[in-house]
Design an enzyme around this catalytic site. Structure first.
Site, PDB file in Angstrom:
ATOM      1  CB  SER A 466      -0.965  -0.043   1.195  1.00  0.00           C
ATOM      2  OG  SER A 466      -1.976   0.907   1.056  1.00  0.00           O
ATOM      3  CG  ASP A 477       7.518   5.858 -11.218  1.00  0.00           C
ATOM      4  OD1 ASP A 477       8.012   4.879 -11.814  1.00  0.00           O
ATOM      5  OD2 ASP A 477       6.358   5.862 -10.758  1.00  0.00           O
ATOM      6  CE  LYS A 491      -5.671  -3.536   0.683  1.00  0.00           C
ATOM      7  NZ  LYS A 491      -6.035  -2.151   0.335  1.00  0.00           N
TER       8      LYS A 491
END
Length: 698
Positions: A466, A477, A491
């Protein structure tokens, strides 16, 4: 192999396994309140769920299959003739559900009651009269999830004769006498029969409603009023007891995760994926068999007053021999929130005779004291505030790099994940959230302050979920640092609780996406460099759950990037592999992973005592040899039995045993970060210095 549907929020489950049923001579019928309740569940699903599923014959068929799997996951109660009879409902359940009816569900369940009662009576009779010859070459399949249902009573009896024989043999190998094994099993099945008689209509309706909700995704669930109460108790008391989240799996209780800084976590003996098969009260209380017991009953036995001892008989997840059991003791306590806070340490390494100091910050969970924040307390506690303070302290200690340790971090506050990313970038988007209507919201960091602009590595594992995945994904990224470890949990969905008149519905209503456009759902975050792991994607993580929402993409968000790490990546991987090829801990971990994989491939269990004992001895000898090879490589004295390995473990400043494999992973993560520092220094002049926080527009 068919995966099991298992909600990990402990006692809210009532009938997901074959525990709660009524006596064969009694039948259960839908109560009038269930009609409106079913309509309320349908409305909640249609209006609030992220995944739009049509109520048609396809859904009806899937619900029937799921309901049958919920009741009889090992296909050991219903006969082929029962299943053929239930086929009449295959294309009718959607119509019944939309009409607020659950008659078919109760009809199926009442037949299940009958079959379950027949099996328990058969077992109790066998326990009174049967004798077992353990010298015969018989075997039992440990996975019947896709096996055909028994055709007749003779075939059913033969299956259950072998199941009982296996249970007796397992107890015999656990040093129980034949009489003790009979007593344990007799009590186990008598208790099951007693619990059968306590089943209520709410239990049946909840089970059927969850067969429906499961077709939307595995995190969506209906709670009856009693189930809602249990759910809220477990949420409010999740930091009490031993600090473990449990789920039911077949006839056993499985550890899903440990609450950071909880008693079980501190003890270091209980691990995720361990199976709990017995519970004892006090330091010397008798171990009560809990195989086949309802999950909420197991939880109630494990819970208890602060300061008391509970003893758990477990089958360790890393045990090569799945018949091997051990008993551990845990002192019940309440988790202190301050012990869940981020903490730091300095990792000292030497490279080419030169000392290096790396800061390590462990973040067990993403927390924030909302009450203090809303009251205007300027000193409210939060992950980001604590980490910023720790970074400044480490900076004053002249560390050369920073390692963020997110292993076993199950998530928490989305706000904190967003703000924590902001400590490492100037500004920019951090995560995207898409709701059921398709609208995408973008969260980001708008504070130009950067608290740490130096070399950075983030450690994750299969239990990082999460909010942890949002943080790791954003760091990756932005090219802001290296991600090392294992593929994360996957998740990437958001749930909300919606009250209805008769209970409540937990709904998945949104989905997380990285700024690259990739979902964190199902696939998780892939590290740049992988470490060995005992947690397989088939057993732990979102991808192990039936009906998990798929990985997909949204449009990427325009964002800056730090200089690419690609020029270094292959060299980093090569150096890591060369270094760990001779590292005793990594050699041990890789051997253990391969050995366990071989064991799990064998789905047939021998019922021959001599062969099973020989298998146990071979597995124990293998583990002992592997452990001693590791110890010799580390310059430690060899041991004569595996239990000695736990006796000489060092402890940290909070008294928790230090896991040698976990420490080896941390040390290697530090070495990889040093590799990155070294390569960045020696890189060509065209490369940006690693500390440069400037971003290139994309």
């Amino acid at each position: 192999m068919t995966k099991r549907f298992a909600q990990p929020l402990v006692a809210a489950l009532t009938l997901t396994l074959s525990m709660g049923i009524s006596a064969a001579n009694a039948t259960l019928a839908p109560a009038p309140v269930y009609s409106q309740t079913m309509l309320d569940v349908v409305t909640a699903l249609q209006q609030g769920h992220y995944n739009q599923v049509a109520f048609d014959d396809s859904l009806s068929s899937a619900v029937l299959d799921q309901y049958l799997e919920t009741l009889d996951p090992e296909r050991s109660y219903f006969y082929t003739s029962d299943i053929a009879e239930f086929e009449a409902y295959r294309n009718q359940l959607d119509d019944e559900i939309l009409a607020g009816k659950s008659n078919a569900a109760f009809d199926i369940f009442n037949r299940y009651q009958q079959r379950r009662s027949e099996r328990i009576d058969y077992i109790l009779t066998q326990l009174d009269h049967a004798e077992w010859d353990f010298s015969l070459d018989e075997s039992l399949s440990t996975d019947r999830s896709e096996a055909p249902w028994p055709v007749n009573q003779a075939e059913m009896n033969e299956l259950w004769r072998k199941r009982l024989k296996s249970a007796v043999l397992s107890l015999k190998l656990a040093d129980k006498t034949a009489d003790e094994a009979r007593d344990i099993l007799r009590k186990r099945y008598q208790n099951q029969k007693q619990r059968m008689e306590q089943t209520k209509g709410d239990d049946v309706f909840e089970s059927f409603a969850n067969a429906l909700t499961h077709e939307f995704d595995p995190h969506t669930q209906y709670f009856s009023p009693q189930g809602s109460e249990n759910f809220e108790i477990n949420m409010s008391l999740s930091l009490e007891g031993i600090g473990a989240v449990l789920q039911a799996e077949n006839d056993q209780t499985k550890v899903v995760r440990l609450v950071p800084a909880g008693p079980a976590d501190k003890g270091g003996q209980l691990q995720p994926a361990d199976l709990i098969v017995g519970v004892g009260q006090g330091a010397d209380g008798a171990i009560e068999d809990v195989v086949g017991m309802r999950l909420d009953d197991v939880v109630s036995k494990i819970r208890g007053p602060k300061g008391t001892i509970v003893r758990l008989e477990i089958i360790p997840a890393d045990a090569a021999d799945r018949q091997k059991r051990k008993v551990i003791s845990i002192e019940r306590n309440k988790v202190k929130l301050e012990e869940q806070a981020a903490r730091k340490r300095v990792l000292e390494l030497t490279r080419d005779g030169k000392p290096f100091r790396l800061g390590v910050i462990e973040v067990p969970t993403f927390y924030i004291d909302f009450a203090a924040l809303q009251s205007g307390d300027p000193n409210y506690k939060s992950t980001t505030r604590d980490v910023e303070k720790l970074i400044n302290e480490l900076r004053s200690e002249n560390v050369d790099g920073l390692v963020m340790d997110l292993r076993n971090n199950g998530g928490g506050s989305l706000r904190e994940a967003n703000e924590l990313i902001g400590l490492f970038i100037q500004r920019g988007p951090t995560v995207q959230i898409r709701d059921a209507s398709g609208r995408v919201d973008i969260l980001g960091d708008f504070d130009p302050k950067v608290v740490w602009d130096g070399p950075l590595a983030v450690i994750v594992n299969r239990l990082s979920a999460s909010a942890s995945e949002i943080f790791a994904g954003a760091i990756q990224d932005y090219n802001r640092g290296l991600i090392v470890g294992n593929r994360t949990f996957g998740k990437g969905t958001v749930q909300t609780l919606q009250p209805i008149d008769h209970g409540q519905v937990k709904l998945t209503h949104a989905k997380f996406y990285r700024i690259s456009g990739d979902s964190t759902q199902h696939r998780g975050v892939e590290p740049d460099i992988h470490f060995p792991s005992l947690y397989t994607v088939e057993e732990i993580g979102e991808s192990s759950l039936d009906r998990a929402l798929p990985w997909d993409q949204v449009r990427p968000v325009r964002h800056g990037r730090f200089p690419s790490l690609s020029p270094f990546m292959q060299q980093l991987i090569d150096r890591h592999e060369q270094r760990t090829a001779q590292d005793p801990d990594f050699v041990f971990m890789r051997k253990q992973v391969a050995h366990l994989a071989e064991q799990k491939d064998n789905s047939m269990l021998t019922l021959n005592e001599a062969k099973l004992r020989a298998e146990q001895e071979r597995n124990e000898a293998w583990m002992l040899q592997a452990e001693n090879e590791r110890r010799v490589g580390l310059g430690l004295p060899p041991i004569s039995q595996l239990s000695e390995a736990d006796d000489d473990l060092p402890t940290d400043d909070q008294g928790r045993p230090i896991n040698p494999e976990a420490e080896a992973i941390l040390a290697e993560s530090g070495q990889i970060l040093l590799d990155l520092i070294d390569l960045s220094i020696s890189h060509t002049a065209a490369a940006q210095p690693l500390r440069t926080p400037a971003l290139s527009a994309e």
